[in-house]
Motif scaffolding. Structure first.
Motif, PDB file in Angstrom:
ATOM      1  N   LYS A 156      80.885  10.307  70.860  1.00  0.00           N
ATOM      2  CA  LYS A 156      81.044   8.855  70.770  1.00  0.00           C
ATOM      3  C   LYS A 156      81.413   8.316  72.148  1.00  0.00           C
ATOM      4  N   ALA A 157      80.694   7.299  72.571  1.00  0.00           N
ATOM      5  CA  ALA A 157      81.010   6.646  73.844  1.00  0.00           C
ATOM      6  C   ALA A 157      82.057   5.571  73.573  1.00  0.00           C
ATOM      7  N   VAL A 158      83.222   5.760  74.150  1.00  0.00           N
ATOM      8  CA  VAL A 158      84.342   4.843  73.886  1.00  0.00           C
ATOM      9  C   VAL A 158      84.770   4.183  75.192  1.00  0.00           C
ATOM     10  N   PRO A 159      85.418   3.030  75.090  1.00  0.00           N
ATOM     11  CA  PRO A 159      85.949   2.415  76.315  1.00  0.00           C
ATOM     12  C   PRO A 159      86.949   3.346  76.984  1.00  0.00           C
ATOM     13  N   ILE A 160      86.980   3.318  78.283  1.00  0.00           N
ATOM     14  CA  ILE A 160      87.953   4.129  79.008  1.00  0.00           C
ATOM     15  C   ILE A 160      89.354   3.773  78.530  1.00  0.00           C
ATOM     16  N   VAL A 161      90.107   4.809  78.196  1.00  0.00           N
ATOM     17  CA  VAL A 161      91.429   4.585  77.601  1.00  0.00           C
ATOM     18  C   VAL A 161      92.267   3.717  78.525  1.00  0.00           C
ATOM     19  N   GLY A 162      92.837   2.686  77.962  1.00  0.00           N
ATOM     20  CA  GLY A 162      93.631   1.735  78.731  1.00  0.00           C
ATOM     21  C   GLY A 162      92.863   0.466  79.043  1.00  0.00           C
ATOM     22  N   ASN A 163      91.530   0.563  78.971  1.00  0.00           N
ATOM     23  CA  ASN A 163      90.710  -0.620  79.257  1.00  0.00           C
ATOM     24  C   ASN A 163      90.078  -1.207  77.998  1.00  0.00           C
ATOM     25  N   GLU A 164      90.498  -0.748  76.844  1.00  0.00           N
ATOM     26  CA  GLU A 164      89.872  -1.242  75.613  1.00  0.00           C
ATOM     27  C   GLU A 164      90.190  -2.710  75.401  1.00  0.00           C
TER      28      GLU A 164
ATOM     29  N   THR B   8      83.607  -3.345  56.412  1.00  0.00           N
ATOM     30  CA  THR B   8      84.979  -3.735  56.739  1.00  0.00           C
ATOM     31  C   THR B   8      84.932  -4.814  57.820  1.00  0.00           C
ATOM     32  N   ARG B   9      85.983  -5.587  57.906  1.00  0.00           N
ATOM     33  CA  ARG B   9      86.036  -6.622  58.942  1.00  0.00           C
ATOM     34  C   ARG B   9      87.478  -6.792  59.414  1.00  0.00           C
ATOM     35  N   VAL B  10      87.604  -7.121  60.683  1.00  0.00           N
ATOM     36  CA  VAL B  10      88.933  -7.373  61.254  1.00  0.00           C
ATOM     37  C   VAL B  10      89.248  -8.858  61.064  1.00  0.00           C
ATOM     38  N   LEU B  11      90.396  -9.130  60.487  1.00  0.00           N
ATOM     39  CA  LEU B  11      90.776 -10.518  60.201  1.00  0.00           C
ATOM     40  C   LEU B  11      91.544 -11.129  61.363  1.00  0.00           C
ATOM     41  N   THR B  12      92.484 -10.374  61.885  1.00  0.00           N
ATOM     42  CA  THR B  12      93.318 -10.883  62.989  1.00  0.00           C
ATOM     43  C   THR B  12      93.578  -9.746  63.972  1.00  0.00           C
ATOM     44  N   ALA B  13      93.857 -10.121  65.190  1.00  0.00           N
ATOM     45  CA  ALA B  13      94.258  -9.141  66.203  1.00  0.00           C
ATOM     46  C   ALA B  13      95.231  -9.818  67.157  1.00  0.00           C
ATOM     47  N   ALA B  14      96.329  -9.161  67.387  1.00  0.00           N
ATOM     48  CA  ALA B  14      97.351  -9.747  68.264  1.00  0.00           C
ATOM     49  C   ALA B  14      98.231  -8.633  68.810  1.00  0.00           C
ATOM     50  N   PRO B  15      98.800  -8.853  69.977  1.00  0.00           N
ATOM     51  CA  PRO B  15      99.743  -7.849  70.502  1.00  0.00           C
ATOM     52  C   PRO B  15     100.913  -7.694  69.536  1.00  0.00           C
TER      53      PRO B  15
ATOM     54  N   PHE C  65      94.403   0.827  69.990  1.00  0.00           N
ATOM     55  CA  PHE C  65      94.425   0.893  71.454  1.00  0.00           C
ATOM     56  C   PHE C  65      95.792   1.361  71.954  1.00  0.00           C
ATOM     57  N   GLY C  66      96.253   2.429  71.382  1.00  0.00           N
ATOM     58  CA  GLY C  66      97.513   3.003  71.832  1.00  0.00           C
ATOM     59  C   GLY C  66      98.717   2.113  71.596  1.00  0.00           C
ATOM     60  N   GLY C  67      98.639   1.269  70.601  1.00  0.00           N
ATOM     61  CA  GLY C  67      99.761   0.394  70.285  1.00  0.00           C
ATOM     62  C   GLY C  67      99.742  -0.925  71.027  1.00  0.00           C
ATOM     63  N   ARG C  68      98.704  -1.169  71.812  1.00  0.00           N
ATOM     64  CA  ARG C  68      98.647  -2.419  72.568  1.00  0.00           C
ATOM     65  C   ARG C  68      98.204  -3.595  71.716  1.00  0.00           C
ATOM     66  N   LEU C  69      97.667  -3.294  70.545  1.00  0.00           N
ATOM     67  CA  LEU C  69      97.133  -4.360  69.709  1.00  0.00           C
ATOM     68  C   LEU C  69      97.401  -4.031  68.238  1.00  0.00           C
ATOM     69  N   GLY C  70      97.794  -5.052  67.499  1.00  0.00           N
ATOM     70  CA  GLY C  70      97.941  -4.904  66.062  1.00  0.00           C
ATOM     71  C   GLY C  70      96.853  -5.697  65.366  1.00  0.00           C
ATOM     72  N   THR C  71      96.190  -5.079  64.413  1.00  0.00           N
ATOM     73  CA  THR C  71      95.088  -5.772  63.728  1.00  0.00           C
ATOM     74  C   THR C  71      95.342  -5.797  62.230  1.00  0.00           C
TER      75      THR C  71
END
Lengths: 259, 366
Positions: free
Chosen positions: A8-16, A221-228, B137-143
């Motif tokens: 699987k090609a994934v974003p470089i860890v830390g840059n997602e 499936t679907r993502v409803l919200t995303a936040a730190p 993402f390693g805990g940087r984001l909550g979904t």
């Protein structure tokens, strides 16, 4: 021994980051999923010891070719890239369907997949593929070796107490862990050779899959919200002598019913 | 009304801590959705584990299967779960996010064509479906994520819920004369309400209290599970058999003196007859058939409910394996290999004994 390694090609860890519709942005800056590199390393060692070839198989956008190039530079023989615009935003169910269809077109003795991916953390696609193809499934492998008869594969499967030794007839699907061993770095020679290795690109039409069954529109499936996440509370640092520190840690855990 | 299932993992014949958490979470989601909660335990020692799981509230289906034998646990558990879930079509399947749980979820996803939401750190009920919280993402984001079409599998991480015993409760089913439900529906009502272990602990006061309640609400009939001689409910036998709920004519209820059966009267409010359920195994269940005659009139003063088992697909489907009631030990068939096992389940474990990491050489000798 012919081994297909699912990558699987994934974003470089830390840059997602998330893109449109809260989907993981995989437009550029991709690398092989870390756990997939470990099973690729195991596949390369097996073929180096027993003969054979390693084929990489990925499903992803054009940028996934970057990840395949690294795998080829590590020593894989060829790569198959399932790429189709209709695949964007596919869920795990659709991914398993597509990869299973691609595996049906390949000849192999073993298929390898890494444990969880760094972006999705799923760890279920390999099992779903095995079920779809009716393949023996040996998961959480810490060691992989061919059986003495050449028709079976033997795996040490991690368990809470150590490991179980499993054996299955080939073809089989093995999901491996990082206990398999550190992946190698591509050598300069390997990087140069990778440029001349065969890379096949297959579309959904090549696999006979209806585009309506995959992609964001068909996602189950679907993502409803995303936040730190909210900031964490401050840590408790214990600087006492070991005997006192142990006592305080036990008290801390006991207060939370953790011991 | 949502049907929430939790899949319990067993270790040494006992449910794991995560399984207890999932059982509690299933109950909480069922309460939030107005639905039902069920825990399914498949594996070696499922019957014993069911007792512990039942204390957490949900109905328990325990299927004895050789998970500590010569095949990986997931390959034993998944096809049985798929058969059960394919029949009952629960809305949500909560699966432990453990190695075996992930394998099971992957198998089920393919076998049942169900979506999977992974690494759930929290699950709540909103807008008619589960909403799953996860850290990415390693805990940087909550979904927060949901199923597009409502149904699916959720892989739940440890610590998502705290295992808590349920308060005792009894659900009343309407005693409409026209009742003629499928037995599975009845089982949903019965199994989720009163467990045999609880029934065995009832006092006369408990029973009186419920009688009074029943007398005030004539339209309601209280359902409990009849106990077998060994204390196990006959729920599994009835559920596996399929059948229908058929209340007898209202003029039949009559009061009989308490029999010297060693049980409290309140234990018996429903009759489950399974003598026809298993064809050639009828002899094994002769004791079940006899029980209504012995104790069938103990539901004094109230309508009786007769759950008459009949031949049904589910019984045939599970013929050849042990299917055990929630409170355990009611074996309704011999233990044997599941007939639907696929090729993937033909793995041979060369040596299932646990080896330490440095015993590789020894392992090769087996």
């Amino acid at each position: 021994m012919r081994i297909v390694v699912l990558v699987k090609a994934v974003p470089i860890v830390g840059n997602e980051r998330l893109g449109d519709g809260f989907r993981v942005d995989r437009g550029s800056g991709l690398e092989p999923n870390g756990n997939d590199e470990y099973v690729l390393e195991a596949a390369l060692k097996l073929t180096e010891a027993h003969g054979g070839e390693v084929t990489l198989l990925t499903m992803g956008p054009a940028a996934a070719a970057e990840a395949l190039r690294k795998g080829l530079a590590m020593g894989a023989t060829r790569a198959v890239h399932v790429s189709d615009e209709a695949l964007a935003g596919s869920c795990a169910r659709a991914t398993a369907e597509v990869l299973a269809a691609a595996l049906r077109r390949l000849e192999y003795d073993l298929a390898f997949a890494g444990a969880d991916t760094s972006d999705g953390q799923g760890g279920i696609v390999a099992a779903a593929i095995a079920a779809r193809l009716g393949l023996p499934y040996l998961s959480y492998a810490a060691h992989i070796e061919p059986g003495a008869d050449g028709a079976t594969v033997r795996v040490h499967r991690l368990s809470p107490a150590g490991y179980d030794v499993l054996e299955a007839p080939m073809p089989a699907l093995v999901m491996g862990t990082q206990v398999l061993g550190e992946p190698r770095y591509p050598s300069l020679r390997g990087i140069m050779q990778a440029r001349g290795k065969e890379t096949l690109t297959w579309s959904l039409a090549d696999l006979g899959i209806d585009p309506a069954r995959v992609g964001a529109a068909a996602a189950t499936t679907r993502v409803l919200t995303a936040a730190p996440p909210p900031p964490r509370a401050g840590a408790t640092i214990i600087r006492d002598a070991p005997d006192v520190a142990v006592e305080r840690i036990v008290d801390f855990l006991a207060a939370r019913s953790l011991v | 009304m949502a049907a929430i299932w939790a899949v319990a993992e067993l270790a040494g014949g006992r449910p794991t801590r995560l399984s207890l958490e999932l059982a509690t979470l299933a109950r909480q989601l069922a309460q939030a959705s107005g639905g039902t909660a069920t825990v399914v335990a498949v594996g070696s020692g499922a019957a014993g584990a069911a007792k512990e799981l039942a204390a957490l509230g949900p109905r328990v289906i325990a299927v004895e299967a050789p998970t500590e034998g010569d095949r990986p646990a997931a390959s034993v558990v998944a096809p049985r779960l798929a058969a059960l879930a394919g029949e009952a079509r629960p809305d949500v399947l909560l699966v432990p996010a453990s190695p075996d749980g992930k394998d099971v979820a992957g198998f089920l996803s393919a076998l049942l064509e169900l979506p999977v939401l992974v690494s759930a750190a929290g699950v709540r009920w909103a807008d008619g479906g589960p909403v799953v919280q996860m850290s990415t993402f390693g805990g940087r984001l909550g979904t927060e994520s949901a199923f597009t079409h409502g149904r699916g599998i959720i892989l739940v991480r440890p610590g998502t819920a705290t295992a808590e015993p349920a308060l005792r409760h009894v659900v009343h089913a309407r005693g409409d004369d026209e009742i003629s439900h499928g037995l599975s529906q009845v089982a949903e009502q019965v199994g989720g309400t009163l467990l045999a272990e609880e029934a065995a602990e009832q006092t006369e006061d408990d029973v009186h209290g419920r009688r009074q309640h029943a007398e005030r609400g004539h339209e309601q009939i209280e359902i409990q599970i009849q106990l077998a001689d060994d204390g196990a409910p006959l729920f599994a036998a009835a559920r596996a058999a399929g059948g229908h709920l058929r209340p007898p004519p209202r003029q039949q209820p009559h009061r009989q003196p308490r029999q010297e059966s060693g049980r409290e009267p309140g234990q018996l409010l429903a009759q489950i007859r399974a003598e026809e359920a298993f064809g050639q195994r009828a002899d094994e269940h002769a004791d079940l058939a006899a029980q209504p005659n012995q104790h069938g009139r103990q539901a004094d003063g109230r309508d009786q409910i007769e759950i008459q088992a009949a031949q049904a697909g589910l019984a045939r489907r599970f013929a050849g394996q042990r299917f055990i009631a929630a409170q355990g030990a009611r074996v309704v068939g011999p233990q044997d290999r599941h007939p639907d096992d696929a090729r993937v389940h033909e793995l041979d474990v060369v040596d299932a004994r646990r080896h330490l990491a440095d015993d590789a050489g020894e392992a090769d000798q087996h």
